[in-house]
Design a protein around this motif. Structure first.
Motif, PDB file in Angstrom:
ATOM      1  N   ARG A 151       1.043  -1.259  -0.105  1.00  0.00           N
ATOM      2  CA  ARG A 151       0.017   0.137  -0.224  1.00  0.00           C
ATOM      3  C   ARG A 151       0.996   1.398   0.056  1.00  0.00           C
ATOM      4  NH1 ARG A 151      -5.447  -1.168   1.374  1.00  0.00           N
ATOM      5  NH2 ARG A 151      -6.139   0.738   0.949  1.00  0.00           N
ATOM      6  N   PHE A 152       1.931   1.261   0.823  1.00  0.00           N
ATOM      7  CA  PHE A 152       2.659   2.508   0.965  1.00  0.00           C
ATOM      8  C   PHE A 152       3.558   2.634  -0.355  1.00  0.00           C
ATOM      9  CE2 PHE A 152       6.506   4.904   1.997  1.00  0.00           C
ATOM     10  CZ  PHE A 152       6.024   6.037   2.405  1.00  0.00           C
ATOM     11  N   VAL A 153       4.168   1.659  -0.702  1.00  0.00           N
ATOM     12  CA  VAL A 153       4.817   1.814  -2.249  1.00  0.00           C
ATOM     13  C   VAL A 153       3.751   2.265  -3.440  1.00  0.00           C
ATOM     14  CG1 VAL A 153       6.080   0.843  -3.918  1.00  0.00           C
ATOM     15  CG2 VAL A 153       6.565   0.199  -1.734  1.00  0.00           C
ATOM     16  N   GLN A 154       2.711   1.755  -3.221  1.00  0.00           N
ATOM     17  CA  GLN A 154       1.657   2.143  -4.083  1.00  0.00           C
ATOM     18  C   GLN A 154       1.386   3.881  -4.155  1.00  0.00           C
ATOM     19  OE1 GLN A 154      -2.060   0.103  -4.344  1.00  0.00           O
ATOM     20  NE2 GLN A 154      -0.837  -1.765  -3.928  1.00  0.00           N
ATOM     21  N   TRP A 155       1.381   4.182  -2.959  1.00  0.00           N
ATOM     22  CA  TRP A 155       1.037   5.524  -2.524  1.00  0.00           C
ATOM     23  C   TRP A 155       2.239   6.273  -2.771  1.00  0.00           C
ATOM     24  CZ3 TRP A 155       2.873   9.249   0.861  1.00  0.00           C
ATOM     25  CH2 TRP A 155       2.108  10.259   1.112  1.00  0.00           C
ATOM     26  N   TRP A 156       3.352   6.183  -2.727  1.00  0.00           N
ATOM     27  CA  TRP A 156       4.289   6.769  -2.741  1.00  0.00           C
ATOM     28  C   TRP A 156       4.827   6.981  -4.326  1.00  0.00           C
ATOM     29  CZ3 TRP A 156       7.209   9.969   0.016  1.00  0.00           C
ATOM     30  CH2 TRP A 156       8.368  10.501  -0.288  1.00  0.00           C
ATOM     31  N   ARG A 157       4.448   5.637  -5.261  1.00  0.00           N
ATOM     32  CA  ARG A 157       5.033   5.931  -6.535  1.00  0.00           C
ATOM     33  C   ARG A 157       3.755   6.181  -7.479  1.00  0.00           C
ATOM     34  NH1 ARG A 157       9.829   2.684  -6.629  1.00  0.00           N
ATOM     35  NH2 ARG A 157      10.124   3.392  -8.792  1.00  0.00           N
ATOM     36  N   ILE A 158       2.569   5.834  -6.845  1.00  0.00           N
ATOM     37  CA  ILE A 158       1.529   6.366  -8.035  1.00  0.00           C
ATOM     38  C   ILE A 158       0.616   7.527  -7.409  1.00  0.00           C
ATOM     39  CG2 ILE A 158      -0.744   5.509  -9.112  1.00  0.00           C
ATOM     40  CD1 ILE A 158       0.508   2.710  -8.623  1.00  0.00           C
ATOM     41  N   THR A 159       0.048   7.362  -6.458  1.00  0.00           N
ATOM     42  CA  THR A 159      -0.844   8.352  -5.900  1.00  0.00           C
ATOM     43  C   THR A 159       0.052   9.821  -5.859  1.00  0.00           C
ATOM     44  OG1 THR A 159      -1.646   6.690  -4.576  1.00  0.00           O
ATOM     45  CG2 THR A 159      -2.475   9.074  -4.035  1.00  0.00           C
ATOM     46  N   LEU A 160       1.080   9.627  -5.201  1.00  0.00           N
ATOM     47  CA  LEU A 160       1.982  11.240  -4.964  1.00  0.00           C
ATOM     48  C   LEU A 160       2.294  11.713  -6.231  1.00  0.00           C
ATOM     49  CD1 LEU A 160       2.349  12.359  -2.192  1.00  0.00           C
ATOM     50  CD2 LEU A 160       4.505  11.628  -2.185  1.00  0.00           C
ATOM     51  N   PRO A 161       2.963  11.044  -6.981  1.00  0.00           N
ATOM     52  CA  PRO A 161       3.187  11.898  -8.504  1.00  0.00           C
ATOM     53  C   PRO A 161       2.103  12.342  -9.010  1.00  0.00           C
ATOM     54  CG  PRO A 161       4.485   9.781  -8.181  1.00  0.00           C
ATOM     55  CD  PRO A 161       3.478   9.699  -6.926  1.00  0.00           C
ATOM     56  N   LEU A 162       1.031  11.642  -9.138  1.00  0.00           N
ATOM     57  CA  LEU A 162       0.010  11.712  -9.883  1.00  0.00           C
ATOM     58  C   LEU A 162      -0.958  13.094  -9.332  1.00  0.00           C
ATOM     59  CD1 LEU A 162      -1.409   8.468 -11.251  1.00  0.00           C
ATOM     60  CD2 LEU A 162      -0.227  10.208 -12.370  1.00  0.00           C
ATOM     61  N   LEU A 163      -0.657  13.429  -8.094  1.00  0.00           N
ATOM     62  CA  LEU A 163      -1.219  14.566  -7.266  1.00  0.00           C
ATOM     63  C   LEU A 163      -0.492  15.748  -7.443  1.00  0.00           C
ATOM     64  CD1 LEU A 163      -2.356  12.591  -3.798  1.00  0.00           C
ATOM     65  CD2 LEU A 163      -3.597  13.255  -5.912  1.00  0.00           C
ATOM     66  N   LYS A 164       0.650  15.765  -8.138  1.00  0.00           N
ATOM     67  CA  LYS A 164       1.604  16.772  -8.220  1.00  0.00           C
ATOM     68  C   LYS A 164       0.837  18.127  -8.754  1.00  0.00           C
ATOM     69  CE  LYS A 164       6.462  16.105  -8.938  1.00  0.00           C
ATOM     70  NZ  LYS A 164       7.494  15.950  -9.898  1.00  0.00           N
ATOM     71  N   PRO A 165       0.012  18.126  -9.655  1.00  0.00           N
ATOM     72  CA  PRO A 165      -0.797  19.240 -10.198  1.00  0.00           C
ATOM     73  C   PRO A 165      -1.619  19.896  -9.004  1.00  0.00           C
ATOM     74  CG  PRO A 165      -1.073  17.552 -11.613  1.00  0.00           C
ATOM     75  CD  PRO A 165      -0.482  16.950 -10.648  1.00  0.00           C
TER      76      PRO A 165
END
Lengths: 306, 299
Positions: free
Chosen positions: A210-224
Motif C-alpha cells: 500500500r505504501f509503495v503504491q501511494w508513494w510511487r503512483i498516488t503522490l506523483p499523480l497528485l503533483k498538479p
C-alpha cells in the motif's frame, strides 16, 4: 502600393461590419465589463501611480521611488515582513501536508464515511474567519481559556498566549495549523478519485504494498493539485490579516504585525496612501515571484487523463 | 489470507481513530462558540470550564423532578447572552445588511456572469479571446494588493459608507465568468442552433436554452458567492465606517472592541454569524465540492 490605404480602409470597414453583425456578443458582456473595468482594471492601473505619489490634503505630489525607499528603511515594514514569513513558513507547508494526510486517510473509506469526514473538516472553513478568530481569542484566554486548561491537565504551566510577544505570533500560527485545510482535502480527494484504478492493480500484481503504491503512483499523480495548493496557500498566508486583526490587533507591540495589517494601518489609519501602495506593490512582486519559483520547483512532468 | 484480513481491519480501525480525533480537534472551536453562547452568565468564566452547559445537562432532570421554576431559570440564563446581544447591540441591523448585500451580490453575479460567460463560450465576435484573457489574467492578482487604489475609486464615486461600496467590487469579480464559461463550453451548440431556427432571439436563447442547462453551474457559483460575500471582512471594514451599514463580520469586530471580556456575548454574536453558513453548507454540500474542483486545478 497605391491601393494600400484604400484596401486598409476597406479592412477597417469590414471589421466594423463584422463587429456590428456580432453586436449581441458585445452586449452580453457589456454590463460585466463595465464593472470589471471600473473596479478591477482601473485599480490595477492606478496602483502603479499610487505608489509613486504622496497624498496630501491639498493634492498629490510625484515622489518617484521615495515610497519604496521609505519601505526599505522602515523597521516596522521589516518586522511585518519577518512575521509574515514566519507565519507562511509554517502554515503553507502544514496546510498542504495535513490536507494530503487527511485526504489519504479519508479516500479508502466508504462513501458515507467520506462525506461525513469531508463535512467535518470543511465546516470550520465555511464559518467566517472572524468567527474562528474570535473563538480562538477566547480559547487562548490566559485564565479561563480552554487551551491552558488542557495544558494544565498534562501538568504544563499556563501560557500567556496572546499578550506576550514570545507567544502571540505562535498562537496565531497554532490556530491556522489546527483549522483544518478544508479546500485542500476536497481537492485532493477529487484528484485521488480520478486516478485510474488499473494503475494500482498493475502495481499490486508487481507486488507493491500500500505504501509503495501511494508513494510511487498516488503522490506523483497528485503533483498538479499539490502545486496548486502550495501556490494558493502561499498567497493566502502572505495576505494573512483577519486573524491578526481580531486576535491581537498586531500586538503586543508589533509582535504579530503582518504585511497586510501594516498596509491597512498605514493606508486607513495614517492615510499614507502612497506608502501603502508601494508596500502593496512589493507584496505583489513577492507573491508572484514565490508562485513562479514554486511552479519551477514542482514542475509537473506528469500527464494523465483523468 | 485470514491474517491479512485482520491486519487490514486493524489498519481501518486506526484510520478511523486518527480521523475522529482530528475531526474533534477541528470542531472544538465551533462547538465552543455555541456552548459558550448558551452558558449561564456565571458559568462562562470558571475553572474547570464546563464543556456541557448546565442548561443541557440539568434542564431535563430538573423538569422531571418537578422543579419547573429552576428549569425555566436555566433556560432564561442560557438565553441571556442572546437577549443582551439583540437588545443592546445593532446585531439585527448588521444581520439584515449582510443578508441583503450577500443576496444582491449573489443574484447580480449570477445574472452578469452568466450573460458574459454565454457570450464568451458560445458567440463569435472580434476581440473575444483578447477580452476574455484580460479578465482571466487579472484573477492572478490577489485582492489585498489593490485595497488602496480600489478605495480611491470608490471614494471618487462617492459611495464610501454606503452598501454600494461593499457590493460593487463584489459584483466585479471575474471568477464566476471563468467558472460558468468552462461549464457552458460543454453544452452542445446544436441546441442553440435549433432554437435560433425556431426564431428565438439571442436573449431568448440565453434565457430559455442556456440558463436551464447551466443550472448546476449556477447553483455552484451562487453558493460560493453567497458564502464569500457573507464572510468577507477586510474590504467591508475599509469601505464602511458607519455602524448602520456594517456587515456582520465588521459588526462583530466592533462588538469585540467594546466588550473585550464578555465572552458569552461575543460568542452569541459569533454564533449568529456562523449559523447561516453552517445551514447553507450542510444543505448544499455537493455544490461546494463541485465549485472547488471546477474552479481549481483541471486534473
Amino acid at each position: 502600393m497605391v491601393n494600400a490605404p484604400f484596401s486598409q480602409d476597406q479592412e477597417v470597414v469590414t471589421m466594423f461590419k463584422r463587429m456590428w453583425k456580432s453586436r449581441s456578443g458585445y452586449l452580453f458582456i457589456l454590463p460585466k465589463y463595465i464593472l470589471f473595468t471600473i473596479f478591477v482594471l482601473i485599480p490595477i492601473i492606478w496602483s502603479f501611480f499610487v505608489s509613486f505619489q504622496e497624498y496630501r490634503i491639498f493634492g498629490t505630489e510625484w515622489v518617484g521611488l521615495r515610497n519604496f525607499q521609505d519601505a526599505f528603511q522602515d523597521d516596522l515594514f521589516w518586522v511585518a515582513v519577518g512575521n509574515t514569513l514566519r507565519y507562511a513558513a509554517v502554515v503553507m507547508p502544514s496546510t498542504v501536508i495535513i490536507a494530503l494526510i487527511l485526504a489519504t486517510l479519508i479516500h479508502p473509506l466508504r462513501r458515507g464515511a467520506q462525506t461525513f469526514f469531508r463535512a467535518s473538516f470543511y465546516l470550520p472553513t465555511v464559518a467566517s474567519s472572524v468567527v474562528i478568530a474570535m473563538v480562538w481569542r477566547w480559547i487562548f484566554q490566559t485564565r479561563y481559556g480552554i487551551a491552558n486548561y488542557f495544558l494544565g491537565l498534562v501538568g504544563i504551566e499556563p501560557i500567556n498566549w496572546l499578550h506576550s510577544s514570545a507567544w502571540a505570533l505562535k498562537s496565531v500560527i497554532i490556530m491556522a495549523v489546527l483549522t483544518p485545510p478544508g479546500v485542500g482535502i476536497i481537492l485532493y480527494l477529487a484528484a485521488m478519485g480520478s486516478i485510474p484504478e488499473d494503475l494500482y492493480e498493475a502495481a499490486r500484481i508487481d507486488g507493491a504494498n500500500r505504501f509503495v503504491q501511494w508513494w510511487r503512483i498516488t503522490l506523483p499523480l497528485l503533483k498538479p493539485t499539490t502545486l496548486y495548493l502550495m501556490i494558493v496557500s502561499t498567497i493566502g498566508s502572505f495576505q494573512v490579516f483577519d486573524q491578526v486583526m481580531l486576535m491581537t490587533q498586531g500586538g503586543p507591540g508589533y509582535a504579530t504585525t503582518t504585511i497586510v495589517h501594516r498596509i491597512y494601518n498605514v493606508a486607513f489609519r495614517d492615510f499614507q496612501f502612497g506608502y501603502a501602495g508601494a508596500m502593496s506593490m512589493l507584496l505583489f512582486v513577492a507573491i508572484i515571484t514565490l508562485a513562479f519559483v514554486q511552479s519551477k520547483l514542482v514542475s509537473s512532468d506528469v500527464e494523465f487523463k483523468g | 489470507m485470514l491474517k491479512n484480513m485482520k491486519a487490514s481491519q486493524v489498519g481501518l480501525g486506526l484510520i478511523y481513530l486518527v480521523l475522529i480525533i482530528w475531526a474533534v480537534i477541528s470542531l472544538i472551536p465551533l462547538y465552543w462558540v455555541f456552548t459558550t453562547s448558551i452558558q449561564q452568565p456565571e458559568e462562562v468564566q470558571i475553572m474547570p470550564p464546563r464543556f456541557i452547559p448546565s442548561v443541557i445537562s440539568q434542564y431535563l432532570p430538573l423538569k422531571m423532578s418537578g422543579q419547573t421554576e429552576r428549569a425555566q431559570e436555566l433556560v432564561n440564563g442560557a438565553l441571556e447572552s442572546y437577549r443582551l446581544l439583540f437588545q443592546k447591540t445593532r446585531i439585527s441591523r448588521w444581520f439584515l445588511n449582510s443578508l441583503m448585500i450577500s443576496l444582491t451580490a449573489t443574484a447580480g453575479i449570477l445574472f452578469l456572469d452568466s450573460m458574459a460567460a454565454f457570450s464568451f463560450a458560445k458567440k463569435q465576435f472580434p476581440g473575444r479571446d483578447f477580452l476574455f484573457w484580460i479578465m482571466v489574467g487579472t484573477m492572478t492578482i490577489p485582492g489585498q494588493v489593490l485595497l488602496v487604489p480600489l478605495f480611491m475609486v470608490v471614494r471618487e464615486l462617492g459611495v464610501v459608507n454606503t452598501p454600494w461600496a461593499i457590493l460593487l467590487p463584489q459584483l466585479s469579480m471575474v471568477f464566476g465568468v471563468f467558472l460558468l464559461r468552462q461549464f457552458m463550453l460543454t453544452v452542445p451548440s446544436e441546441l442553440m442552433e435549433a432554437a435560433r431556427i425556431d426564431g428565438a432571439s439571442e436573449f431568448g436563447i440565453y434565457w430559455r436554452v442556456m440558463l436551464p442547462l447551466a443550472k448546476p453551474g449556477l447553483a455552484t457559483l451562487g453558493i460560493l458567492t453567497f458564502t464569500s460575500s457573507w464572510n468577507s471582512f477586510l474590504w467591508p471594514l475599509i469601505a464602511v465606517q458607519k455602524s448602520e451599514w456594517f456587515t456582520l463580520p465588521v459588526g462583530l469586530k466592533t462588538l469585540q472592541d467594546q466588550n473585550l471580556v464578555n465572552y458569552g456575548l461575543l460568542m452569541s454574536g459569533a454564533a449568529v454569524a456562523a449559523i447561516p453558513m453552517i445551514i447553507v453548507f450542510l444543505s448544499f454540500q455537493q455544490y461546494f465540492v463541485k465549485g472547488l474542483t471546477l474552479g481549481g486545478v483541471k486534473g
